[in-house]
Design an enzyme around this catalytic site. Structure first.
Site, PDB file in Angstrom:
ATOM      1  N   TYR A 198       0.625  -1.814   0.130  1.00  0.00           N
ATOM      2  CA  TYR A 198       0.026   0.224   0.064  1.00  0.00           C
ATOM      3  C   TYR A 198       0.744   1.120  -0.022  1.00  0.00           C
ATOM      4  O   TYR A 198       2.289   1.211  -0.197  1.00  0.00           O
ATOM      5  CB  TYR A 198      -1.056  -0.354   1.136  1.00  0.00           C
ATOM      6  CG  TYR A 198      -1.939   0.730   1.222  1.00  0.00           C
ATOM      7  CD1 TYR A 198      -2.992   0.785   0.397  1.00  0.00           C
ATOM      8  CD2 TYR A 198      -2.415   1.968   2.146  1.00  0.00           C
ATOM      9  CE1 TYR A 198      -4.007   1.359   0.226  1.00  0.00           C
ATOM     10  CE2 TYR A 198      -3.289   2.281   2.702  1.00  0.00           C
ATOM     11  CZ  TYR A 198      -4.179   2.785   1.020  1.00  0.00           C
ATOM     12  OH  TYR A 198      -5.300   3.250   1.759  1.00  0.00           O
ATOM     13  N   ARG A 245      -5.822  10.879 -11.344  1.00  0.00           N
ATOM     14  CA  ARG A 245      -5.108  11.523  -9.276  1.00  0.00           C
ATOM     15  C   ARG A 245      -5.029  10.207  -8.260  1.00  0.00           C
ATOM     16  O   ARG A 245      -5.586  10.396  -7.470  1.00  0.00           O
ATOM     17  CB  ARG A 245      -6.049  12.168  -8.995  1.00  0.00           C
ATOM     18  CG  ARG A 245      -5.809  12.884  -7.870  1.00  0.00           C
ATOM     19  CD  ARG A 245      -5.617  12.577  -6.519  1.00  0.00           C
ATOM     20  NE  ARG A 245      -6.703  12.064  -5.846  1.00  0.00           N
ATOM     21  CZ  ARG A 245      -6.624  10.796  -4.758  1.00  0.00           C
ATOM     22  NH1 ARG A 245      -5.269  10.322  -4.705  1.00  0.00           N
ATOM     23  NH2 ARG A 245      -7.509  11.099  -3.635  1.00  0.00           N
ATOM     24  N   LYS A 292      -6.056  -1.705  -2.672  1.00  0.00           N
ATOM     25  CA  LYS A 292      -7.087  -1.706  -1.681  1.00  0.00           C
ATOM     26  C   LYS A 292      -8.021  -2.652  -1.611  1.00  0.00           C
ATOM     27  O   LYS A 292      -8.116  -3.089  -0.754  1.00  0.00           O
ATOM     28  CB  LYS A 292      -8.227  -0.306  -2.350  1.00  0.00           C
ATOM     29  CG  LYS A 292      -7.064   0.717  -2.639  1.00  0.00           C
ATOM     30  CD  LYS A 292      -7.335   1.604  -0.773  1.00  0.00           C
ATOM     31  CE  LYS A 292      -6.943   2.991  -1.645  1.00  0.00           C
ATOM     32  NZ  LYS A 292      -6.985   4.081  -0.285  1.00  0.00           N
ATOM     33  N   GLU A 302     -12.654   5.244  -6.734  1.00  0.00           N
ATOM     34  CA  GLU A 302     -10.932   5.512  -6.139  1.00  0.00           C
ATOM     35  C   GLU A 302     -10.294   6.063  -7.445  1.00  0.00           C
ATOM     36  O   GLU A 302      -9.672   5.987  -8.181  1.00  0.00           O
ATOM     37  CB  GLU A 302     -10.616   3.770  -6.070  1.00  0.00           C
ATOM     38  CG  GLU A 302      -9.055   4.092  -4.783  1.00  0.00           C
ATOM     39  CD  GLU A 302      -9.130   4.973  -3.235  1.00  0.00           C
ATOM     40  OE1 GLU A 302      -9.670   3.974  -2.953  1.00  0.00           O
ATOM     41  OE2 GLU A 302      -8.775   5.604  -2.999  1.00  0.00           O
ATOM     42  N   ASP A 303      -9.514   7.498  -6.397  1.00  0.00           N
ATOM     43  CA  ASP A 303      -8.894   8.001  -7.326  1.00  0.00           C
ATOM     44  C   ASP A 303      -8.999   8.296  -8.769  1.00  0.00           C
ATOM     45  O   ASP A 303      -8.027   8.694  -9.522  1.00  0.00           O
ATOM     46  CB  ASP A 303      -6.621   7.411  -7.306  1.00  0.00           C
ATOM     47  CG  ASP A 303      -5.824   7.307  -6.225  1.00  0.00           C
ATOM     48  OD1 ASP A 303      -7.200   7.524  -4.932  1.00  0.00           O
ATOM     49  OD2 ASP A 303      -5.158   6.671  -5.454  1.00  0.00           O
ATOM     50  N   ASP A 321     -14.563   6.227  -1.724  1.00  0.00           N
ATOM     51  CA  ASP A 321     -13.270   6.388  -0.987  1.00  0.00           C
ATOM     52  C   ASP A 321     -12.509   8.094  -0.455  1.00  0.00           C
ATOM     53  O   ASP A 321     -12.172   7.963   0.531  1.00  0.00           O
ATOM     54  CB  ASP A 321     -12.273   5.070  -1.022  1.00  0.00           C
ATOM     55  CG  ASP A 321     -11.370   4.764  -0.027  1.00  0.00           C
ATOM     56  OD1 ASP A 321     -12.168   5.018   0.891  1.00  0.00           O
ATOM     57  OD2 ASP A 321     -10.049   5.061  -0.149  1.00  0.00           O
ATOM     58  N   ASP A 322     -12.204   8.443  -1.553  1.00  0.00           N
ATOM     59  CA  ASP A 322     -11.356  10.098  -1.077  1.00  0.00           C
ATOM     60  C   ASP A 322     -11.847  10.223  -0.435  1.00  0.00           C
ATOM     61  O   ASP A 322     -11.618  11.446  -0.275  1.00  0.00           O
ATOM     62  CB  ASP A 322     -10.617  10.323  -2.759  1.00  0.00           C
ATOM     63  CG  ASP A 322     -10.386   8.978  -3.114  1.00  0.00           C
ATOM     64  OD1 ASP A 322      -8.878   8.692  -2.691  1.00  0.00           O
ATOM     65  OD2 ASP A 322     -10.505   8.605  -4.007  1.00  0.00           O
ATOM     66  N   ASN A 363       0.011  12.009   0.260  1.00  0.00           N
ATOM     67  CA  ASN A 363      -0.279  10.252  -0.211  1.00  0.00           C
ATOM     68  C   ASN A 363       0.823  10.635  -1.827  1.00  0.00           C
ATOM     69  O   ASN A 363       0.330  11.443  -2.559  1.00  0.00           O
ATOM     70  CB  ASN A 363      -0.600   9.143   0.532  1.00  0.00           C
ATOM     71  CG  ASN A 363      -1.152   8.612   1.336  1.00  0.00           C
ATOM     72  OD1 ASN A 363      -0.863   8.973   2.459  1.00  0.00           O
ATOM     73  ND2 ASN A 363      -2.735   8.702   1.479  1.00  0.00           N
TER      74      ASN A 363
HETATM   75  N1  NDP Z   1      -4.586  10.061   4.026  1.00  0.00           N
HETATM   76  C1  NDP Z   1      -5.867   9.178   3.188  1.00  0.00           C
HETATM   77  O1  NDP Z   1      -6.022   8.325   3.863  1.00  0.00           O
HETATM   78  C2  NDP Z   1      -6.032  10.266   2.263  1.00  0.00           C
HETATM   79  C3  NDP Z   1      -4.841  10.522   1.735  1.00  0.00           C
HETATM   80  N2  NDP Z   1      -5.575  11.771   0.360  1.00  0.00           N
HETATM   81  C4  NDP Z   1      -4.341  12.820  -0.463  1.00  0.00           C
HETATM   82  O2  NDP Z   1      -5.134  13.690  -0.397  1.00  0.00           O
HETATM   83  C5  NDP Z   1      -4.095  14.719  -1.002  1.00  0.00           C
HETATM   84  C6  NDP Z   1      -5.572  15.269  -2.018  1.00  0.00           C
HETATM   85  O3  NDP Z   1      -5.604  14.372  -2.545  1.00  0.00           O
HETATM   86  P1  NDP Z   1      -7.484  14.501  -3.557  1.00  0.00           P
HETATM   87  O4  NDP Z   1      -8.262  16.068  -2.310  1.00  0.00           O
HETATM   88  O5  NDP Z   1      -8.310  13.730  -4.025  1.00  0.00           O
HETATM   89  O6  NDP Z   1      -7.397  15.472  -4.130  1.00  0.00           O
HETATM   90  P2  NDP Z   1      -7.708  16.669  -5.321  1.00  0.00           P
HETATM   91  O7  NDP Z   1      -7.575  17.491  -6.451  1.00  0.00           O
HETATM   92  O8  NDP Z   1      -9.368  16.635  -6.014  1.00  0.00           O
HETATM   93  O9  NDP Z   1      -7.507  18.093  -4.314  1.00  0.00           O
HETATM   94  C7  NDP Z   1      -6.039  18.832  -4.131  1.00  0.00           C
HETATM   95  C8  NDP Z   1      -6.457  20.008  -3.393  1.00  0.00           C
HETATM   96  O10 NDP Z   1      -5.337  20.438  -2.777  1.00  0.00           O
HETATM   97  C9  NDP Z   1      -4.927  22.174  -3.419  1.00  0.00           C
HETATM   98  N3  NDP Z   1      -3.851  22.352  -3.624  1.00  0.00           N
HETATM   99  C10 NDP Z   1      -2.631  21.806  -4.433  1.00  0.00           C
HETATM  100  N4  NDP Z   1      -1.824  22.359  -4.422  1.00  0.00           N
HETATM  101  C11 NDP Z   1      -1.931  23.473  -3.791  1.00  0.00           C
HETATM  102  C12 NDP Z   1      -0.901  24.331  -3.122  1.00  0.00           C
HETATM  103  N5  NDP Z   1       0.670  24.032  -3.363  1.00  0.00           N
HETATM  104  N6  NDP Z   1      -0.843  24.724  -1.780  1.00  0.00           N
HETATM  105  C13 NDP Z   1      -2.772  25.377  -1.417  1.00  0.00           C
HETATM  106  N7  NDP Z   1      -3.593  24.216  -2.134  1.00  0.00           N
HETATM  107  C14 NDP Z   1      -3.049  23.444  -3.331  1.00  0.00           C
HETATM  108  C15 NDP Z   1      -5.613  21.945  -4.663  1.00  0.00           C
HETATM  109  O11 NDP Z   1      -6.177  23.384  -4.911  1.00  0.00           O
HETATM  110  P3  NDP Z   1      -7.372  23.599  -6.231  1.00  0.00           P
HETATM  111  O12 NDP Z   1      -8.054  23.477  -6.595  1.00  0.00           O
HETATM  112  O13 NDP Z   1      -6.763  25.137  -6.711  1.00  0.00           O
HETATM  113  O14 NDP Z   1      -6.358  23.035  -7.567  1.00  0.00           O
HETATM  114  C16 NDP Z   1      -7.069  21.352  -4.337  1.00  0.00           C
HETATM  115  O15 NDP Z   1      -7.699  22.124  -4.332  1.00  0.00           O
HETATM  116  C17 NDP Z   1      -2.966  13.032  -2.164  1.00  0.00           C
HETATM  117  O16 NDP Z   1      -2.086  13.381  -2.138  1.00  0.00           O
HETATM  118  C18 NDP Z   1      -4.266  12.149  -1.700  1.00  0.00           C
HETATM  119  O17 NDP Z   1      -3.206  10.953  -1.685  1.00  0.00           O
HETATM  120  C19 NDP Z   1      -6.331  11.550  -0.707  1.00  0.00           C
HETATM  121  C20 NDP Z   1      -7.965  10.398  -0.122  1.00  0.00           C
HETATM  122  C21 NDP Z   1      -7.193   9.931   1.642  1.00  0.00           C
HETATM  123  C1  PYR Z   2      -5.207   6.928   0.901  1.00  0.00           C
HETATM  124  C2  PYR Z   2      -5.753   7.293  -0.873  1.00  0.00           C
HETATM  125  O1  PYR Z   2      -7.384   6.571  -1.281  1.00  0.00           O
HETATM  126  C3  PYR Z   2      -5.525   8.342  -1.693  1.00  0.00           C
HETATM  127  O2  PYR Z   2      -4.277   8.632  -0.691  1.00  0.00           O
HETATM  128  O3  PYR Z   2      -5.379   7.963  -2.624  1.00  0.00           O
HETATM  129 MG    MG Z   3      -6.981   6.834  -2.903  1.00  0.00          MG
END
Ligand code: NDP
Ligand code: PYR
Ligand code: MG
Length: 645
Positions: free
Chosen positions: A193, A246, A264, A336-337, A359-360, A501
């Site tokens: 993972y 993503r 997963k 997912e993603d 999931d995200d 991540n």
């Molecule tokens: N720990 C866990 O269980 C999980 C972790 N994650 C992680 O979270 C991260 C984001 O995922 P997700 O929400 O799906 O992605 P998205 O692409 O949906 O969202 C990313 C967000 O971050 C913003 N962003 C990007 N760069 C910057 C920066 N330099 N400064 C400020 N804001 C910024 C984007 O802004 P804008 O909208 O303006 O482009 C957007 O709003 C990934 O790394 C993923 O691995 C996700 C799911 C689960």
């Molecule tokens: C953990 C997870 O689902 C992610 O980083 O996208």
């Molecule tokens: Mg994910």
């Protein structure tokens, strides 16, 4: 001719007792005479099942295409000999039948990952299944095999080598793979993972060996039901699907995102006890906008830019329809993603017609809420007493924010709109505020509060004065020293979550969080960090990852026969997880229970989710089991070897 399918060979329930790798009782025949060809896999629909089914989750339907009960179980069976025994016997201009199947015995049994036990085949089995001479004389236990494998995996220095060794094992001996993973979950989770799976996806084209999931590309448009029928298992209960746009915080990896659904689903089995044959990883390939991949000669996906709009929607719709037609209404589909411009719309579109969750957006929300509820025991106050600031306003950020607001609203009877005001989000353009409303994506609009614009995070921390800072930006190193120090100046115990991540994208490391806050931060991260020693004290960072939630959530949905996912189920999952954190965990600085107890945790999550499904009238499995935790535990796949009669 007879169509055969290996899913019918063996009860996958993980029960002790004896079974046979043959699903019918063959009188002793030499391996050659049990070789068969199939017209095509599983086209014969008129069969029922021979094997006894003792797993409550294993619903084998009357018309299960995977069985071969039309073979008299007591007769000596002779099968038609294939015209071509082996594909490699054909010359280039000869047509061969690529789907010749062999009944598992002898050499083939050792190459069938679902039934292979390697050196653990006992003397009787070696006689009964023509294994004499194919194995060295030693017979060893599964436990010794686990010990030996851990020994060799630990020798690899490079994480990707460990990943490949694990994938090889999964393809060689499935039960041993799961036994190894379950027994060593804390050590092997980072291998199968995050973070290693991220690197595996980046290099998936080069390391790809055998299909472990279904690739559904634009080429398959109009034929998706056919494609689903090519998958060797029929009783699918969970599908994890991505379109690869993503992948973690690594961006668009196209078809190579397949590593994510595979990873997963391994966790669905290892952590949540869903049997492996019920799991289907799927990658939807509509192309990629990743120039590097498009120019990579080893890229394995469609070499075109991503299809969008109607073309994309039609392929997804065909997939969603085909899945329901093939596996029924109760198959769980985990998105997912996906990139956020598709993720929210897909979830909204299919959550009323299918058993789906993202999931995200939702799994992450549930795990983070659990961590926050647990953290309150350390920092004090109620959720409503805190102020939350997010860096990142996408799927994870707005998903978590919405679940926190929902919980605050439930706890205080405050209108949801009011509860949302306790939460602020920063995206790549700065703080989300009312003056930006026109240009905001729809999922950001509820978070556009009355506030002057702020461009950067440090100023947002100083202006909003949050007690909790959550990183969901996908960009590493964005919680700088200045940011963490600002949080520490405002709060005695600042709560800081770096959720992005893999590790390279984490907003800060555990060491940075503890050091820059002089050991005062309550810290958790999406990818694991080692314990940190600071000023003579050891801090153990928690892993705030949706892997705590989706396996138990999925099990709860499946075991209750739920037909829809409801937000209250995510709250139920969250509550069950938070309840598993002990004082001993808190004393080490942990706000999540250790992963080594994950199967017990998953059983509690599953039970709480199932209870909510019954309460909401969304459960179809009747009557409701009296003790849902026990029921969940009994449903869980056990990877111990079965004895073959
Ligand atoms: N720990 C866990 O269980 C999980 C972790 N994650 C992680 O979270 C991260 C984001 O995922 P997700 O929400 O799906 O992605 P998205 O692409 O949906 O969202 C990313 C967000 O971050 C913003 N962003 C990007 N760069 C910057 C920066 N330099 N400064 C400020 N804001 C910024 C984007 O802004 P804008 O909208 O303006 O482009 C957007 O709003 C990934 O790394 C993923 O691995 C996700 C799911 C689960
Ligand atoms: C953990 C997870 O689902 C992610 O980083 O996208
Ligand atoms: Mg994910």
């Amino acid at each position: 001719m007879i169509s055969l399918h290996r899913s019918c060979f063996l009860n996958n329930a993980g029960i002790s007792g004896s079974s046979s790798p043959f699903s019918y009782k063959l009188k002793k025949l030499p391996p050659a005479s049990v070789k068969v060809t199939a017209l095509a896999p599983n086209r014969d629909r008129n069969s029922s099942v021979l094997i006894e089914n003792s797993n409550p989750l294993e619903e084998i339907k009357e018309d299960d295409t995977s069985s071969i009960a039309d073979v008299d179980p007591n007769s000596t069976v002779s099968f038609e000999e294939p015209e071509v025994s082996y594909d490699d016997a054909a010359s280039d201009d000869q047509l061969v039948t690529p789907w010749s199947l062999s009944v598992a015995s002898g050499y083939a049994l050792l190459r069938d990952p679902h039934h292979n036990k390697g050196l653990a085949f006992n003397e009787k089995e070696r006689d009964a299944y023509y294994l004499r001479g194919l194995l060295p004389p030693t017979v060893i236990s599964q436990d010794l095999q686990v010990k030996k494998l851990m020994h060799s995996i630990r020798k690899y220095q490079v994480p990707l080598q460990k990943y490949m060794a694990m994938m090889d094992l999964q393809e060689l001996n499935e039960r041993l793979f799961y036994k190894l993973l379950i027994n060593n979950v804390e050590e092997l989770l980072p291998v199968v993972y995050t973070p290693t799976v991220g690197e595996a996806c980046q290099k998936y084209g080069s390391i790809f060996r055998r299909p472990q999931g279904l690739f559904i590309s634009l080429k398959e448009k109009g034929k998706i039901r056919e494609v689903l029928r090519n998958w060797p298992q029929r009783n699918i209960q969970v599908i994890v699907v991505t379109d690869g746009e993503r992948i973690l915080g690594l961006g668009d990896l196209g078809c190579q995102g397949m590593g994510i659904p595979i990873g997963k689903l391994s966790l669905y089995t290892a952590l949540g006890g869903v049997r492996p044959s019920a799991c289907l990883p799927v990658t939807i390939d509509v192309g990629t906008n990743n120039e590097k991949l498009l120019n990579d000669e080893f890229y394995i996906g469609l070499r075109q830019r991503r299809a969008t709009g109607q073309e994309y929607a039609e392929l997804m719709h065909e997939f969603m329809t085909a899945v329901k037609q093939t596996y029924g209404e109760k198959v769980l589909i985990q998105f997912e993603d996906f990139a956020n411009h598709n993720a929210f719309d897909l979830l909204a579109k299919y959550s009323t017609t299918h058993l789906v969750f993202n999931d995200d957006i939702q799994g992450t929300a549930s795990v983070v809420l659990a961590g926050l509820v647990a953290a309150l025991k350390v920092v004090g106050g109620t959720l409503a007493d805190h102020r939350f600031l997010f860096l990142g306003a996408g799927e994870a950020g707005t998903g978590i924010a919405e679940l926190i607001a929902l919980e605050i609203s439930k706890q205080t009877n405050m209108p949801l709109k009011e509860a949302r005001k306790k939460i602020s989000l920063v995206d790549s353009k700065g703080l989300i505020v009312k003056s930006r409303m026109e240009s905001l994506q729809h999922f950001k609009k509820p978070w556009a509060h009355d506030h002057e614009p702020i461009k950067n995070l440090v100023d947002a921390v100083k202006g909003i004065k949050p007690t909790v800072l959550i990183g969901t930006s996908g960009v590493g190193k964005t919680f700088t020293k200045e940011v963490v120090e600002a949080m520490a100046a405002l709060n005695e115990k600042p709560v800081i979550f770096s959720l992005s991540n893999p590790t390279s994208q984490s907003e800060c490391t555990a060491e940075e969080a503890y050091t820059w806050s002089q050991g005062r931060a309550i810290f958790a991260s999406g990818s694991p960090f080692d314990p940190v020693e600071y000023n003579g004290r050891v801090f153990v960072p928690g892993q705030a990852n949706n892997a705590y939630i989706f396996p138990g959530l999925g099990l709860g949905l499946i075991m209750s026969g739920a037909i829809r996912v409801h937000d209250d189920m995510l709250l139920a999952a969250s509550e069950a997880l938070a309840a598993q954190v002990t004082q001993e965990n808190f004393d080490k600085g942990l706000i999540y229970p250790p992963f080594r107890n994950i199967r017990k945790i998953s059983a509690h999550i599953a039970a709480n989710v199932a209870a909510k499904a019954y309460e909401l009238g969304l459960a179809t499995r009747q009557p409701q089991p009296q003790n849902l935790v026990k029921y969940a535990e009994n449903c869980m796949y056990n990877p111990a070897y079965q004895s073959y009669r």
